[in-house]
Design an enzyme around this catalytic site. Structure first.
Site, PDB file in Angstrom:
ATOM      1  N   ASP A 191       0.876  -1.295  -0.035  1.00 31.17           N
ATOM      2  CA  ASP A 191      -0.130   0.006   0.068  1.00 31.17           C
ATOM      3  C   ASP A 191       0.947   1.166  -0.070  1.00 31.17           C
ATOM      4  O   ASP A 191       1.563   1.470   0.970  1.00 31.17           O
ATOM      5  CB  ASP A 191      -0.899  -0.110   1.337  1.00 31.17           C
ATOM      6  CG  ASP A 191      -1.904   1.126   1.200  1.00 31.17           C
ATOM      7  OD1 ASP A 191      -1.646   2.243   0.440  1.00 31.17           O
ATOM      8  OD2 ASP A 191      -2.940   0.820   1.716  1.00 31.17           O
ATOM      9  N   HIS A 192       1.000   2.054  -1.001  1.00 27.07           N
ATOM     10  CA  HIS A 192       1.876   3.071  -1.183  1.00 27.07           C
ATOM     11  C   HIS A 192       1.356   4.335  -0.429  1.00 27.07           C
ATOM     12  O   HIS A 192       2.243   5.200  -0.156  1.00 27.07           O
ATOM     13  CB  HIS A 192       1.720   3.627  -2.821  1.00 27.07           C
ATOM     14  CG  HIS A 192       3.274   4.236  -3.223  1.00 27.07           C
ATOM     15  ND1 HIS A 192       3.937   5.011  -2.313  1.00 27.07           N
ATOM     16  CD2 HIS A 192       3.772   3.864  -4.390  1.00 27.07           C
ATOM     17  CE1 HIS A 192       5.012   5.234  -3.311  1.00 27.07           C
ATOM     18  NE2 HIS A 192       4.826   4.515  -4.228  1.00 27.07           N
ATOM     19  N   ARG A 193       0.336   4.258   0.399  1.00 26.13           N
ATOM     20  CA  ARG A 193      -0.079   5.258   1.434  1.00 26.13           C
ATOM     21  C   ARG A 193       0.835   5.267   2.572  1.00 26.13           C
ATOM     22  O   ARG A 193       1.103   6.090   3.383  1.00 26.13           O
ATOM     23  CB  ARG A 193      -1.557   5.193   1.719  1.00 26.13           C
ATOM     24  CG  ARG A 193      -2.541   5.514   0.693  1.00 26.13           C
ATOM     25  CD  ARG A 193      -3.898   5.129   0.917  1.00 26.13           C
ATOM     26  NE  ARG A 193      -4.357   3.883   1.335  1.00 26.13           N
ATOM     27  CZ  ARG A 193      -5.256   3.338   1.950  1.00 26.13           C
ATOM     28  NH1 ARG A 193      -6.191   4.175   2.352  1.00 26.13           N
ATOM     29  NH2 ARG A 193      -5.442   1.867   2.196  1.00 26.13           N
TER      30      ARG A 193
END
Length: 294
Positions: A261-263
């Site tokens: 998850d790039h968040r």
């Protein structure tokens, strides 16, 4: 006679505006459980905001068809994975690890009467990495404004079963030696296929391993299993020529696919995580000298 459901399930259905008898008829079952009610009110397994008009087709117009209801596990997975694809900005980082030392260790242990799967070593290495990289052992809060860091390491193991994909969880994997990890994974997988898992053995994983090595393939892009922030895919090992500084040497290499998850995780974090993972696979004594195998 109406569908069979517990009082708590009926209460949840009423709160969500779901007609249990109609749902049972649609799913082709007599019993309804809590897992069947995981979707938004009145829609069960269809995630909020999903337009299904594209699937509203009379397929019989084009030839003979038959309808087969999805299993309970499949419908739960459908909602979860669809939500993941819609909401998680996922990226997959690819690398390969040298299995020479692990395979030699496994052969030596087998000669002594101890069988340990390669997956057990992967689980042990992942547990170590989750301790070293705590951001991977975390979850976002529901509103996305806070990161929940976990002081435990529970590893999910994706299991292919005749009735759908199940993900039982090995609790406190970082406290287990490799042989014990292998035994736990084998037991959970067998009971998953026999539909004998207990509810407490599902959910709450720090991170999931999905292993396609026994089937084949050079790589894939696994879907992050929310609320986890990453998932590790393992493909089939193959012998490749690897440069040792003087010549190419044949080495058993395993492709690894880390979706995240790039968040929460950036590309540099993912690269460092997988490099460390590969280093521990390449030299398992670094990991195992602390606790041995049994």
């Amino acid at each position: 006679m109406g569908a069979v459901a517990s009082p708590s399930v009926r209460k949840l259905a009423a709160a969500r505006g779901i007609d249990i008898d109609a749902l049972a008829e649609r799913l082709g079952r007599e019993t309804i459980a809590r897992e069947d009610l995981v979707g938004p009110p009145g829609q069960c397994v269809i995630p909020a905001g999903l337009c299904t008009a594209y699937w509203n087709v009379d397929h019989a117009e084009w030839g003979p068809i038959r309808t087969e209801p999805l299993s309970r596990i499949a419908t739960v997975a459908s909602a979860n994975l669809t939500a993941a694809q819609q909401m998680i900005p996922a990226v997959t980082h690819h690398d390969s690890a040298d299995l020479t030392r692990i395979e030699a260790t496994r052969r030596a242990l087998k000669a002594d009467g101890m069988r340990i799967t390669a997956l057990a070593f992967h689980a042990a290495v992942l547990a170590r990495c989750l301790r070293e990289f705590p951001r991977f052992n975390a979850s976002l809060s529901a509103d996305g404004n806070a990161l929940i860091l976990k002081d435990y390491v529970h590893i999910g193991i994706a299991v292919d079963t005749p009735h759908g994909l199940a993900v039982p969880v090995v609790r406190n994997a970082d406290r287990m030696r490799v042989a014990a990890l292998g035994d736990a994974i084998g037991d959970l997988a067998a009971r998953a296929r026999a539909r004998k898992l207990r509810p407490a053995e599902m959910g709450g994983a720090s991170m999931t391993i999905t292993n396609l090595g026994g089937i084949g393939g050079e790589g894939f892009t696994p879907i992050v299993n929310p609320p986890e922030v990453a998932i590790l895919g393992i493909s089939s090992q193959e012998v490749r020529p690897v440069w040792d500084g003087a010549a190419f040497q044949p080495r058993p290499m395993v492709p690894l696919d880390l979706s995240y998850d790039h968040r929460v995780v950036n590309g540099a974090d993912a690269a460092r995580f997988l490099r460390r993972y590969c280093a521990l696979i390449r030299d398992p004594d670094v990991l195992l000298i602390e606790g041995g195998y049994e």
